[in-house]
Design an enzyme around this catalytic site. Structure first.
Site, PDB file in Angstrom:
ATOM      1  N   ARG A   1      -6.703  -8.647  -3.439  1.00  0.00           N
ATOM      2  CA  ARG A   1      -7.212  -7.666  -4.398  1.00  0.00           C
ATOM      3  C   ARG A   1      -7.779  -6.402  -3.754  1.00  0.00           C
ATOM      4  O   ARG A   1      -8.088  -5.431  -4.442  1.00  0.00           O
ATOM      5  CB  ARG A   1      -8.281  -8.332  -5.293  1.00  0.00           C
ATOM      6  CG  ARG A   1      -7.674  -9.264  -6.324  1.00  0.00           C
ATOM      7  CD  ARG A   1      -8.742 -10.111  -6.995  1.00  0.00           C
ATOM      8  NE  ARG A   1      -9.251 -11.158  -6.100  1.00  0.00           N
ATOM      9  CZ  ARG A   1     -10.332 -11.906  -6.355  1.00  0.00           C
ATOM     10  NH1 ARG A   1     -11.021 -11.719  -7.457  1.00  0.00           N
ATOM     11  NH2 ARG A   1     -10.711 -12.838  -5.506  1.00  0.00           N
TER      12      ARG A   1
ATOM     13  N   ALA B   1     -25.475  37.007  21.080  1.00  0.00           N
ATOM     14  CA  ALA B   1     -24.613  36.585  19.971  1.00  0.00           C
ATOM     15  C   ALA B   1     -23.149  36.629  20.397  1.00  0.00           C
ATOM     16  O   ALA B   1     -22.730  37.520  21.134  1.00  0.00           O
ATOM     17  CB  ALA B   1     -24.832  37.502  18.774  1.00  0.00           C
TER      18      ALA B   1
ATOM     19  N   ASN C   1     -22.502 -21.015  -7.214  1.00  0.00           N
ATOM     20  CA  ASN C   1     -22.237 -21.294  -5.806  1.00  0.00           C
ATOM     21  C   ASN C   1     -21.968 -19.978  -5.068  1.00  0.00           C
ATOM     22  O   ASN C   1     -21.019 -19.263  -5.378  1.00  0.00           O
ATOM     23  CB  ASN C   1     -21.025 -22.227  -5.701  1.00  0.00           C
ATOM     24  CG  ASN C   1     -20.575 -22.421  -4.267  1.00  0.00           C
ATOM     25  OD1 ASN C   1     -21.397 -22.470  -3.357  1.00  0.00           O
ATOM     26  ND2 ASN C   1     -19.275 -22.521  -4.063  1.00  0.00           N
TER      27      ASN C   1
ATOM     28  N   TYR D   1     -19.738  29.742  21.854  1.00  0.00           N
ATOM     29  CA  TYR D   1     -19.188  28.495  22.366  1.00  0.00           C
ATOM     30  C   TYR D   1     -19.674  28.297  23.797  1.00  0.00           C
ATOM     31  O   TYR D   1     -19.431  29.130  24.667  1.00  0.00           O
ATOM     32  CB  TYR D   1     -17.648  28.497  22.345  1.00  0.00           C
ATOM     33  CG  TYR D   1     -17.105  27.283  23.069  1.00  0.00           C
ATOM     34  CD1 TYR D   1     -17.303  26.010  22.541  1.00  0.00           C
ATOM     35  CD2 TYR D   1     -16.446  27.401  24.294  1.00  0.00           C
ATOM     36  CE1 TYR D   1     -16.867  24.879  23.221  1.00  0.00           C
ATOM     37  CE2 TYR D   1     -15.994  26.278  24.979  1.00  0.00           C
ATOM     38  CZ  TYR D   1     -16.211  25.025  24.440  1.00  0.00           C
ATOM     39  OH  TYR D   1     -15.789  23.907  25.107  1.00  0.00           O
TER      40      TYR D   1
HETATM   41  C1  UD1 Z   1     -15.510 -19.201  -3.404  1.00  0.00           C
HETATM   42  C2  UD1 Z   1     -15.971 -20.543  -3.945  1.00  0.00           C
HETATM   43  C3  UD1 Z   1     -16.735 -20.340  -5.231  1.00  0.00           C
HETATM   44  C4  UD1 Z   1     -17.904 -19.411  -4.978  1.00  0.00           C
HETATM   45  C5  UD1 Z   1     -17.429 -18.104  -4.361  1.00  0.00           C
HETATM   46  C6  UD1 Z   1     -18.615 -17.275  -3.940  1.00  0.00           C
HETATM   47  C7  UD1 Z   1     -14.155 -22.009  -3.210  1.00  0.00           C
HETATM   48  C8  UD1 Z   1     -13.091 -22.922  -3.641  1.00  0.00           C
HETATM   49  N1  UD1 Z   1     -14.826 -21.379  -4.177  1.00  0.00           N
HETATM   50  O1  UD1 Z   1     -14.622 -18.655  -4.372  1.00  0.00           O
HETATM   51  O2  UD1 Z   1     -17.223 -21.580  -5.721  1.00  0.00           O
HETATM   52  O3  UD1 Z   1     -18.557 -19.182  -6.210  1.00  0.00           O
HETATM   53  O4  UD1 Z   1     -16.639 -18.372  -3.183  1.00  0.00           O
HETATM   54  O5  UD1 Z   1     -18.196 -16.041  -3.492  1.00  0.00           O
HETATM   55  O6  UD1 Z   1     -14.409 -21.878  -2.049  1.00  0.00           O
HETATM   56  N2  UD1 Z   1     -10.637 -18.674   2.914  1.00  0.00           N
HETATM   57  C9  UD1 Z   1      -9.971 -19.064   4.041  1.00  0.00           C
HETATM   58  N3  UD1 Z   1      -8.762 -19.667   3.906  1.00  0.00           N
HETATM   59  C10 UD1 Z   1      -8.195 -19.917   2.696  1.00  0.00           C
HETATM   60  C11 UD1 Z   1      -8.877 -19.499   1.547  1.00  0.00           C
HETATM   61  C12 UD1 Z   1     -10.110 -18.880   1.689  1.00  0.00           C
HETATM   62  O7  UD1 Z   1     -10.433 -18.858   5.156  1.00  0.00           O
HETATM   63  O8  UD1 Z   1      -7.109 -20.494   2.678  1.00  0.00           O
HETATM   64  C13 UD1 Z   1     -11.936 -18.029   3.061  1.00  0.00           C
HETATM   65  C14 UD1 Z   1     -11.939 -16.612   2.531  1.00  0.00           C
HETATM   66  O9  UD1 Z   1     -11.608 -15.703   3.554  1.00  0.00           O
HETATM   67  C15 UD1 Z   1     -13.363 -16.459   2.021  1.00  0.00           C
HETATM   68  C16 UD1 Z   1     -13.798 -17.862   1.663  1.00  0.00           C
HETATM   69  O10 UD1 Z   1     -12.868 -18.735   2.297  1.00  0.00           O
HETATM   70  O11 UD1 Z   1     -14.219 -15.979   3.035  1.00  0.00           O
HETATM   71  C17 UD1 Z   1     -13.802 -18.111   0.163  1.00  0.00           C
HETATM   72  O12 UD1 Z   1     -12.503 -17.905  -0.332  1.00  0.00           O
HETATM   73  P1  UD1 Z   1     -12.233 -16.992  -1.606  1.00  0.00           P
HETATM   74  O13 UD1 Z   1     -10.803 -17.023  -1.901  1.00  0.00           O
HETATM   75  O14 UD1 Z   1     -12.891 -15.674  -1.435  1.00  0.00           O
HETATM   76  O15 UD1 Z   1     -13.003 -17.877  -2.696  1.00  0.00           O
HETATM   77  P2  UD1 Z   1     -13.602 -17.425  -4.061  1.00  0.00           P
HETATM   78  O16 UD1 Z   1     -12.559 -17.493  -5.091  1.00  0.00           O
HETATM   79  O17 UD1 Z   1     -14.343 -16.168  -3.905  1.00  0.00           O
END
Ligand code: UD1
Ligand code: CA
Length: 464
Positions: free
Chosen positions: A18, A382, A172, A368
């Site tokens: 996004r 100047a 969370n 300069y």
């Molecule tokens: C996540 C939480 C959600 C919480 C929210 C807070 C989960 C399933 N959900 O949602 O409960 O309210 O954060 O901001 O975690 N990432 C990886 N590998 C992956 C997928 C994600 O490293 O395959 C990392 C992302 O880079 C990120 C974090 O995990 O830093 C969370 O993933 P993201 O997709 O942002 O989860 P949210 O939908 O925001």
């Protein structure tokens, strides 16, 4: 905190679709630091025995941004935050203690909040703990579902939640603490049987709870810490909050900041009490402002030192040094290694690079000065130029050395390499190509010739 060992795992493998960017989401800069850098900086005071960053999407770029002290673990396919934790396990081999897991897009998490999660986890004998922040139930965050005795039964993603679960306002935030052995036991049992078809880190609390372990939610931090960065709108909002936090810290330390909503100060900048920052000023990098200094309005300083009582007005400086009581601007440009000694001045439309302007020496207007040394008390007229580039002499720049108490007339060009002795004068409009001895006057321009009666003759010719 107890003497249990702590490891920190930062999840930074997600794609960040996004953001609509070629740059990985966690590498977007906010106030001179990446999103991931903010998370790591907040975790740093926890003094973890190991810090692991999970990379995946554009892993090479993300890894290149990290300091040596950080271990990286690759998540080959982005199958969810639970799978990202799984990818970190090899880097935690042999580690016993607690593992703090943090979403890599949470630039607003503070050290205090992370510490509160670890302390709550350890002091209450929890095996799996989540940071819960009370917030608007319209927000699309996971719900922290509590059962008897405040124990967390599960965390449910909003897309998977029942209407009753959606009404829960404990959200969370993406900071968790796990006992390392419990983590290793629970991760292989994660399933992707959910709305997104992903492995959720959040399911680890339900699994640990099902195994009979104590699972807790720690309520800490402020509502802004819920804000993960998913879009450029989030990025701007997070920047505004971080910017405000920094300004507040400086103001509480005794710095006056006028119209703070227009001022941007990076976290690496230091400002002493009783300095004043005026509107629309931007201070970046290792900039340091001493007490009594006045910076702004409209100043942009990068890696620049401003000593006591100096004033930088509507000017730009990078890697420069403005000495005690020195004056810069309005509208001056100081480039790398420009140094103004005590009481010196670089005035309007003056550019200075790799030069020293001596004590109380002045370059007031339209000049300069490059690769030059200007002695004490000297006044540069100047529109003077140090002509430092002589390709016929080689690729480097040539130096101009100007002694103390020199007076150069307006619109002079000092063709380097050239030396002007102490107390010497240069006549206005001179092009100085030879050294000027101390105390001498150099006049290096065509002599003026007056042609008597010229106008009359020309006009006669025109009318005949
Ligand atoms: C996540 C939480 C959600 C919480 C929210 C807070 C989960 C399933 N959900 O949602 O409960 O309210 O954060 O901001 O975690 N990432 C990886 N590998 C992956 C997928 C994600 O490293 O395959 C990392 C992302 O880079 C990120 C974090 O995990 O830093 C969370 O993933 P993201 O997709 O942002 O989860 P949210 O939908 O925001
Ligand atoms: Ca997120």
């Amino acid at each position: 905190m107890t003497d249990r060992q702590l490891a920190v795992v930062v999840l930074a493998a997600g794609k960040g679709t996004r953001m609509k960017s070629d740059l990985p989401k966690v590498l977007h800069p906010i106030l001179g630091r990446t999103v991931l850098g903010w998370v790591l900086e907040a975790a740093r005071p926890l003094d973890a025995a190991r810090v692991v960053v999970v990379t995946g999407h554009q892993a090479d770029e993300v890894e290149a941004s990290l300091p040596e002290s950080v271990t990286t673990a690759r998540q080959v396919q982005q199958r969810g935050s639970g799978d990202a934790v799984a990818a970190a396990l090899p880097a935690l081999e042999g580690f016993t203690g607690d593992v703090l897991v943090v979403n890599g897009d949470g630039a607003l998490f503070t050290t205090e909040t992370m510490r509160a999660v670890v302390e709550g986890h350890q002091s209450r004998g929890s095996v799996a703990t989540a940071l819960a922040i009370r917030g608007d139930v319209a927000l699309p965050y996971g719900r922290v579902i509590r059962g008897a005795d405040d124990v967390v039964d599960a965390i449910v993603e909003s897309v998977d939640a029942t209407p009753e679960q959606l009404a829960v306002d404990e959200l969370n935030a993406g900071v968790y603490c796990f006992d390392a052995d419990v983590l290793r036991g629970a991760v292989p049992r994660l399933s992707d049987d959910n709305a997104k078809g992903e492995l959720y880190i959040t399911d680890l609390l339900g699994i640990a709870h099902g195994d009979g372990g104590r699972t807790l939610g720690v309520v800490a931090g402020g509502p802004e810490e819920l804000l993960g960065i998913n879009t450029r709108l989030d990025l701007a909002e997070v920047e505004a909050i971080l910017r405000r936090r920094i300004l507040e810290q400086h103001m509480l330390n005794g710095v006056t900041i006028s119209m703070p909503e227009t001022v941007l100060i990076e976290p690496t900048v230091t400002i002493e009490p009783d300095a004043t920052i005026l509107p629309r000023t931007i201070l970046r990098g290792a900039t340091r402002v001493a007490t009594g200094a006045l910076v702004g309005p409209d100043a942009g300083l990068h890696d620049t030192v401003v000593e006591r009582g100096a004033h930088v007005d509507r000017s730009v400086a990078r890697e420069a040094r403005v000495g005690e009581g020195a004056l810069v601007g309005p509208w001056a440009y100081l480039r790398p290694n420009a140094e103004l000694r005590q009481g010196a001045k670089a005035g309007t439309f003056v550019e200075i690079k790799n030069s020293v302007v001596g004590e109380n020496a002045k370059v007031p207007h339209l000049s300069y000065v490059g690769d030059a040394t200007i002695g004490e008390g000297t006044n540069i007229g100047a529109g003077n130029i140090t002509a430092n580039y002589r390709p016929e002499l080689g690729r480097g720049k040539q130096r101009t050395t100007i002694g103390a108490n020199v007076r150069t007339g307006s619109n002079s060009v000092l063709v380097a390499p050239v030396t002007i002795g102490d107390n010497a004068w240069v006549g206005a409009g001179s092009i100085v190509v030879q050294d000027v001895p101390a105390g001498a006057l150099a006049v290096a321009r065509a002599r003026q010739t007056n042609i008597e009666g010229y106008a009359e003759r020309v006009m006669d010719g025109a009318t005949s």
